[in-house]
Design an enzyme around this catalytic site. Structure first.
Site, PDB file in Angstrom:
ATOM      1  N   CYS A 123       0.805  -1.223   0.000  1.00  0.00           N
ATOM      2  CA  CYS A 123       0.000   0.000   0.000  1.00  0.00           C
ATOM      3  C   CYS A 123       0.840   1.275   0.000  1.00  0.00           C
ATOM      4  O   CYS A 123       0.296   2.373  -0.104  1.00  0.00           O
ATOM      5  CB  CYS A 123      -0.935  -0.003   1.206  1.00  0.00           C
ATOM      6  SG  CYS A 123      -1.863  -1.540   1.372  1.00  0.00           S
ATOM      7  N   HIS A 155      -2.924   8.154   6.069  1.00  0.00           N
ATOM      8  CA  HIS A 155      -3.138   6.829   5.479  1.00  0.00           C
ATOM      9  C   HIS A 155      -4.585   6.417   5.724  1.00  0.00           C
ATOM     10  O   HIS A 155      -5.262   5.963   4.809  1.00  0.00           O
ATOM     11  CB  HIS A 155      -2.159   5.831   6.081  1.00  0.00           C
ATOM     12  CG  HIS A 155      -2.201   4.490   5.441  1.00  0.00           C
ATOM     13  ND1 HIS A 155      -2.028   4.300   4.087  1.00  0.00           N
ATOM     14  CD2 HIS A 155      -2.393   3.249   5.968  1.00  0.00           C
ATOM     15  CE1 HIS A 155      -2.106   3.010   3.805  1.00  0.00           C
ATOM     16  NE2 HIS A 155      -2.332   2.353   4.930  1.00  0.00           N
ATOM     17  N   HIS A 208      -9.556   2.216  -0.572  1.00  0.00           N
ATOM     18  CA  HIS A 208      -8.109   2.008  -0.494  1.00  0.00           C
ATOM     19  C   HIS A 208      -7.615   1.449  -1.824  1.00  0.00           C
ATOM     20  O   HIS A 208      -7.848   0.287  -2.144  1.00  0.00           O
ATOM     21  CB  HIS A 208      -7.794   1.048   0.655  1.00  0.00           C
ATOM     22  CG  HIS A 208      -6.342   0.960   0.980  1.00  0.00           C
ATOM     23  ND1 HIS A 208      -5.363   1.541   0.208  1.00  0.00           N
ATOM     24  CD2 HIS A 208      -5.687   0.341   2.006  1.00  0.00           C
ATOM     25  CE1 HIS A 208      -4.182   1.293   0.740  1.00  0.00           C
ATOM     26  NE2 HIS A 208      -4.352   0.567   1.825  1.00  0.00           N
TER      27      HIS A 208
END
EC number: 2.3.1.179
Length: 414
Positions: free
Chosen positions: A164, A304, A341
């Site tokens: 990620c 995040h 995401h």
């Protein structure tokens, strides 16, 4: 040798909120969610039946039919976002400068649809039905490879893969290559298309995904007590990063300067973050050290903020440890509340968003934040965008395997 200054001169996106930078940004500021029921396959038997899918994407904008048949969707997303960023930058390539312009585009997973398609062909029809383009079309570095071929870029050609954190790491390392005179300009970013049966099923198996299937648009809710996992997104984002004087000489539009890049590792667990938030904290502190600025210089953090029970409060804790009392004066938001995401593309898209926050002096909101969880007591810009003075932004990306990255971006002051 003194480090060269690095700026951003081009932006491009393919996202669940639109396939143009302006469309994506306006949707963010309006607090719109890109999360909807999955349409790419029948997800009725899956515990998670929602995702933030890219809609109305036409690969023919950037590839001919022959090339479309040879490439996975994640490569096509990368090609389109790179095209936008390249055209936005106004850069032109010739025999002299081609070796000084490169590409750094990564993906967290790579060609998941392509892998599934060819595996199905193997099972149903045998090995002769596997495409001769299966391997080149699915490998992660083909995103950078195809972009370099299209624009004749003969400088560094790399693809960093860090789950990620991929998009942010590619941009950060591209900036460092320019700072250390390995290139004058780079197209950098991340791309992902993992909302497939294996992708959704795999993340569901580790209980990472939200199962709020009856309210898709409310499923991604960072720092809220009701959060139950992240929502998978897809898409790509690229920026053109360039040495400052190189950009000035050609009168380029300069959006922002990359002044700091920090990294760290949790060294704790495959999928869970360090419970003391030391990795997150070290990463942010390293970015400030690299930038050479005091914590008080930062105005806004694009967090995040994945909407997972474990990670959200730890990021809030790390921000407090990094910034002290200034943490409570910061605006902090998670745009994943709207985009989902996007894995390897997330940090790249959030870099674009951070640049736009500086350009427009506006912090995008964290939507669906109705009841903040214990310890989540920072100013998370709940539910509505906020006009405010923004000169310096921090952007965080943290990934499976304990891989962390932080960028610090600034308005250009001369």
């Amino acid at each position: 040798m003194e480090k060269r200054r690095v700026v951003i001169t081009g932006l491009g996106v393919v996202s669940p909120l639109g396939n143009k930078v302006s469309d994506m940004w306006q949707a963010l500021l309006a607090g719109k969610s890109g999360v909807k029921p999955i349409t790419r396959f029948d997800a009725s038997s899956f515990p998670t039946q929602i995702a933030a899918e890219v809609r109305d994407f036409d690969p023919a904008l950037v590839l001919d039919l022959k090339s479309i048949r040879k490439t996975d969707v994640f490569v096509q997303f990368a090609m389109e976002s790179a095209r936008q960023a390249w055209e936005d930058s106004g850069l032109e390539i010739n025999e002299t400068n081609a070796p000084r312009v490169g590409v750094a585009i990564g993906s967290g997973i790579g060609g998941m649809p392509w892998i599934e398609k060819n595996y199905d062909a193997l099972l149903t029809s045998g090995p002769r039905k596997i495409s001769p383009f299966f391997i080149p079309g699915a490998i992660i570095n083909m995103a950078s490879g195809m972009v370099s071929i299209k624009y004749d870029l003969k400088g560094p050609n790399i693809s960093i893969v860090t789950a990620c954190t991929t998009g942010l790491h590619n941009i950060g390392h591209a900036a460092r290559m320019i700072a250390h005179n390995d290139a004058d300009a780079m197209i950098a970013g991340g791309t992902e298309m993992a909302s497939t049966p294996l992708g959704i099923g795999g993340f569901a198996a580790v209980r990472a995904l939200s199962t709020r299937n009856d309210e898709p648009e409310k499923a991604s809710r960072p720092w809220d007590k009701g959060r139950d996992g992240f929502v998978l997104g897809e898409g790509a984002a690229c920026v053109v990063v360039e040495e400052l004087e190189h950009a000035k000489k050609r009168n380029a539009t300069i959006y922002a300067e990359i002044i700091g890049f920090g990294m760290s590792g949790d060294a704790y667990h495959m999928t869970r973050p360090d419970p003391e938030a030391e990795g997150f904290t070290t990463c942010m502190k390293n970015s400030l050290r690299d930038a050479g600025i005091a914590p008080e210089r930062v105005d806004y953090i694009n967090a995040h903020g994945t909407s997972t029970p474990a990670a959200d409060p730890l990021e809030a804790r790390a921000i407090k440890k990094t910034f002290g009392d200034h943490a409570y004066k910061l605006a902090v938001s998670s745009t994943k509340s709207m985009t989902g995401h996007m894995l390897g593309a997330a940090g790249a898209l959030e870099t674009v968003i951070s640049v736009l926050a500086i350009r427009d002096n506006t912090a995008p909101p964290t939507i669906n934040l109705e009841n903040p969880d214990e310890g989540c007591d920072l100013d998370f810009v709940p539910n509505e965008a906020r006009e405010m003075k923004i000169d310096t932004v921090m952007s965080n990306s943290f990934g499976f395997g304990g891989t962390n990255g932080t960028l610090v971006l600034s308005r250009v002051f001369d």
